[in-house]
Design a protein around this motif. Structure first.
Motif, PDB file in Angstrom:
ATOM      1  N   TYR A  31       0.820  -1.174  -0.038  1.00 18.55           N
ATOM      2  CA  TYR A  31      -0.187   0.001  -0.012  1.00 18.55           C
ATOM      3  C   TYR A  31       0.874   1.178   0.013  1.00 18.55           C
ATOM      4  CZ  TYR A  31      -3.595  -3.172   1.421  1.00 18.55           C
ATOM      5  OH  TYR A  31      -4.544  -4.422   1.252  1.00 18.55           O
ATOM      6  N   ASP A  32       0.351   2.451  -0.486  1.00 22.46           N
ATOM      7  CA  ASP A  32       1.099   3.538  -0.322  1.00 22.46           C
ATOM      8  C   ASP A  32       0.846   4.095   0.999  1.00 22.46           C
ATOM      9  OD1 ASP A  32       1.480   3.445  -3.022  1.00 22.46           O
ATOM     10  OD2 ASP A  32      -0.412   4.624  -3.733  1.00 22.46           O
TER      11      ASP A  32
ATOM     12  N   ALA B  56      -4.167   7.474  -3.743  1.00 23.62           N
ATOM     13  CA  ALA B  56      -3.127   6.610  -3.188  1.00 23.62           C
ATOM     14  C   ALA B  56      -3.906   5.148  -2.691  1.00 23.62           C
ATOM     15  CB  ALA B  56      -2.913   7.149  -1.728  1.00 23.62           C
TER      16      ALA B  56
ATOM     17  N   THR C 112       3.832  -1.177   3.320  1.00 19.85           N
ATOM     18  CA  THR C 112       3.158   0.229   3.271  1.00 19.85           C
ATOM     19  C   THR C 112       4.417   1.167   2.989  1.00 19.85           C
ATOM     20  OG1 THR C 112       1.794   1.814   3.828  1.00 19.85           O
ATOM     21  CG2 THR C 112       3.132   0.932   5.632  1.00 19.85           C
ATOM     22  N   ARG C 113       4.181   2.298   2.151  1.00 19.02           N
ATOM     23  CA  ARG C 113       5.234   3.221   2.157  1.00 19.02           C
ATOM     24  C   ARG C 113       5.232   4.127   3.179  1.00 19.02           C
ATOM     25  NH1 ARG C 113       9.391   4.855   2.397  1.00 19.02           N
ATOM     26  NH2 ARG C 113      10.715   5.936   1.011  1.00 19.02           N
TER      27      ARG C 113
ATOM     28  N   THR D 145      -4.482   2.571  -0.380  1.00 18.01           N
ATOM     29  CA  THR D 145      -4.778   3.071   1.120  1.00 18.01           C
ATOM     30  C   THR D 145      -5.666   2.049   1.892  1.00 18.01           C
ATOM     31  OG1 THR D 145      -4.836   5.291   0.911  1.00 18.01           O
ATOM     32  CG2 THR D 145      -5.754   4.546   3.127  1.00 18.01           C
TER      33      THR D 145
ATOM     34  N   TYR E 247       6.970  11.012  -0.802  1.00 17.49           N
ATOM     35  CA  TYR E 247       6.954   9.776  -1.268  1.00 17.49           C
ATOM     36  C   TYR E 247       6.828   9.527  -2.924  1.00 17.49           C
ATOM     37  CZ  TYR E 247       8.480   9.226   3.428  1.00 17.49           C
ATOM     38  OH  TYR E 247       9.065   9.330   4.763  1.00 17.49           O
ATOM     39  N   PHE E 248       5.866  10.499  -3.106  1.00 17.97           N
ATOM     40  CA  PHE E 248       5.291  10.220  -4.566  1.00 17.97           C
ATOM     41  C   PHE E 248       5.084  11.382  -5.014  1.00 17.97           C
ATOM     42  CE2 PHE E 248       3.135   7.215  -1.536  1.00 17.97           C
ATOM     43  CZ  PHE E 248       3.713   6.205  -2.078  1.00 17.97           C
TER      44      PHE E 248
END
Length: 331
Positions: free
Chosen positions: A5-6, A28, A108-109, A30, A314-315
């Motif tokens: 997951y993001d 995202a 997850t990020r 999630t 992060y994105f």
């Protein structure tokens, strides 16, 4: 294969739910992990009948209706909702964090902690034999107003929750008494004004010293005046609602492989809701910073800040909405 997951949101109360919605606005991927059996947190579990006054656009909305609206709001996006599941560990790795629950692991990020006051337990009435009446004539929240229809009800407490519960019982109860150990109440000035304008019988300063069942099945409450040599007084009621607040328990965070809070009660964050651990953010009543007010409205404002910080950090290649009106949610 481990699902990735993001963003992982730990906590599915109103603030965690809004963070999930805003993450959906950014497309995202999630997941929301909530330890209770359904989304809504303390508002839905303890105060579904309470009228909430600090949500913009609503003169007043019950906890039940607020959570129902947020659940509908979440349906616009393909979010993963995991209820009845606690996060037992968060372990840093090269790709962000490994999230562990009793049902498995996921990657997850970034993480948003929205656990509010953590595991919440009501502060109980410290009177001998009180537990014998619990759930029968002694309650620690008002979940169903109809249970009190036509009854003589006493609410004990001096904060906003006690005042709220006393006021919302007025239309259904035969009589309502609000008991407090001090002459002044801790509630918001407006709510205290509404209290004194209502038909609630305000009884201060008194402490509850004993509970006894009467022959007729009612409850005889013995009250002691505070700071006076006066004799004990008695009041016969049908139901007692104790609203002394709740004890916060963030001990579950202590088992994680990251250390975010010194005292394990509140998590310190900066202006982007970042904790001392890069990649982990905290919002809502469990997060603290200078000037913080523990309001749902504040938590709603913190959610977009945390999500935006994650997306920018992060994105950065994903352009998110500048305003909520700049995208059209799925029907």
């Amino acid at each position: 294969m481990t699902e990735s997951y993001d963003i992982t949101i730990v906590g599915g109360g109103p603030v965690g739910m809004f963070a999930a919605f805003y993450a959906g606005m950014h497309n995202a991927k999630t997941q929301v992990v909530e330890s209770l059996s359904s989304l809504g947190g303390q508002v839905d579990a303890l105060y579904p009948e309470k009228t909430i006054l600090d949500v913009a656009g609503f003169p007043g909305v019950t906890g039940r209706d607020l959570i129902a609206g947020q659940r509908e709001q979440l349906k616009q996006f393909p979010l993963t909702i995991k209820t009845g599941e606690s996060v037992t560990n968060v372990t840093p790795n090269a790709d962000g964090f490994l999230i562990t629950t009793p049902k498995g692991t996921s990657q997850t990020r970034a993480v948003i902690v929205a656990v509010g006051n953590g595991a919440f337990k009501p502060r109980k009435l410290n009177v001998a034999g009180a537990d014998d009446f619990a759930g029968k004539q002694l309650f620690y929240s008002v979940r169903d107003l109809e249970k009190f229809r036509g009854h003589r009800v006493m609410v004990a407490g001096g904060g906003d929750a006690a005042i709220d519960q006393a006021l919302m019982l007025v239309p259904v109860a035969k009589s309502v008494t609000l008991l407090h150990r001090r002459a002044q109440f801790r509630g918001l000035a407006h709510m205290v004004d509404l209290l004194h304008e209502s038909t609630v019988n305000v009884k201060t300063p008194y402490l509850i010293r004993d509970l006894q069942a009467t022959a007729e099945g009612a409850l005889d409450v013995t009250l002691k005046p505070v700071g006076a040599a006066s004799d004990m007084v008695h009041q016969v009621i049908d139901d007692l609602v104790v609203s002394y607040g709740f004890t916060a328990d963030h001990s579950a965070l202590a088992a994680w492989d990251v250390d975010m809070a010194e005292d394990r009660r509140l998590i310190a964050v900066d202006r982007q809701m970042t904790t001392s651990v890069p990649g982990i953010y905290a919002i809502g009543d469990g997060a603290t910073y200078p000037g913080k007010e523990p309001l749902i409205a504040i938590g709603y404002g913190e959610a977009p800040i945390a999500v935006q910080a994650i997306m920018s950090t992060y994105f950065p290649d994903r352009r998110g909405p500048v305003h909520s009106t700049s995208i059209t949610p799925k029907p």
